[in-house]
Design a protein around this motif. Sequence first.
Motif, mmCIF file in Angstrom:
data_model
loop_
_atom_site.group_PDB
_atom_site.id
_atom_site.type_symbol
_atom_site.label_atom_id
_atom_site.label_comp_id
_atom_site.label_asym_id
_atom_site.label_seq_id
_atom_site.Cartn_x
_atom_site.Cartn_y
_atom_site.Cartn_z
ATOM 1 N N ALA A 176 0.810 -1.214 0.000
ATOM 2 C CA ALA A 176 0.000 0.000 0.000
ATOM 3 C C ALA A 176 0.844 1.266 0.000
ATOM 4 O O ALA A 176 0.392 2.311 -0.483
ATOM 5 C CB ALA A 176 -0.933 0.006 1.204
ATOM 6 N N THR A 177 2.060 1.191 0.522
ATOM 7 C CA THR A 177 2.845 2.403 0.735
ATOM 8 C C THR A 177 4.103 2.511 -0.109
ATOM 9 O O THR A 177 4.709 3.579 -0.172
ATOM 10 C CB THR A 177 3.255 2.505 2.217
ATOM 11 N N GLY A 190 0.054 0.387 -3.865
ATOM 12 C CA GLY A 190 -1.357 0.050 -3.809
ATOM 13 C C GLY A 190 -1.904 -0.668 -5.022
ATOM 14 O O GLY A 190 -3.081 -1.045 -5.031
#
Length: 225
Positions: A109-110, A132
């Motif tokens: 996600a990061t 993501g």
Amino acid sequence: MWILAVDASLARCSAAVLADGVILAQRSEDAGRGHAALLPPMAQAVLDEAGIDAGALDAVTAVVGPGGFTGLRAALALAQGIALGARLPCLGVTTGEALAAALPAGIRATQAVWSVIDNRRGRVILERFAPGADSPLGPPEVVGEADLPPASGPVALVGDAAPTVAAWLAAAGTNAVPTDVRMPEAAAAARVAALRLAGRVPPLAAQPLYVEAPAVRMPTGAAGG
């Protein structure tokens, strides 16, 4: 949603059954060869453990590459045969997709994720994922240290060439972390296939994805032509 996944794209064979987001059974074995003999009993074992037969599945999937010519063909032939016999859709998952899906959700996600596979010729096969994202930014590329694409932020590396590419990126001033995800697993491929079956990532046919022509060595004394 029940999915049988098989993989033999690199030096590991694996099979798994996914049911509604839960891995019910999985098997894997490190193997540089012999994929065609290892995979069928492995697939049957996970089906038996999950308590399901092929006719009750919703789909079958195989990792389509990049990877080794023989392993890819073995996994795809098995997946296509099961799917044809049970009249099921057969979905493809790239090696990079399977590797990236094995990372913790917080990393994906990061951070950007790069899948890097050693082509044994001093270069790597690269698939890049934006933070993501579940599918790659584009088709696989064959790159060396001198022509690595720029990275705008930290990069999490997956695949068997992760330590090598981490060193290349560090020399260029990029913060890159080689993760311990080095070989694809059918369990992660099944999760990608579930997204694909639900229309959440673009479709991909269950056909071999070759980035380079197979390396063929002519027999000694063979006539040229």
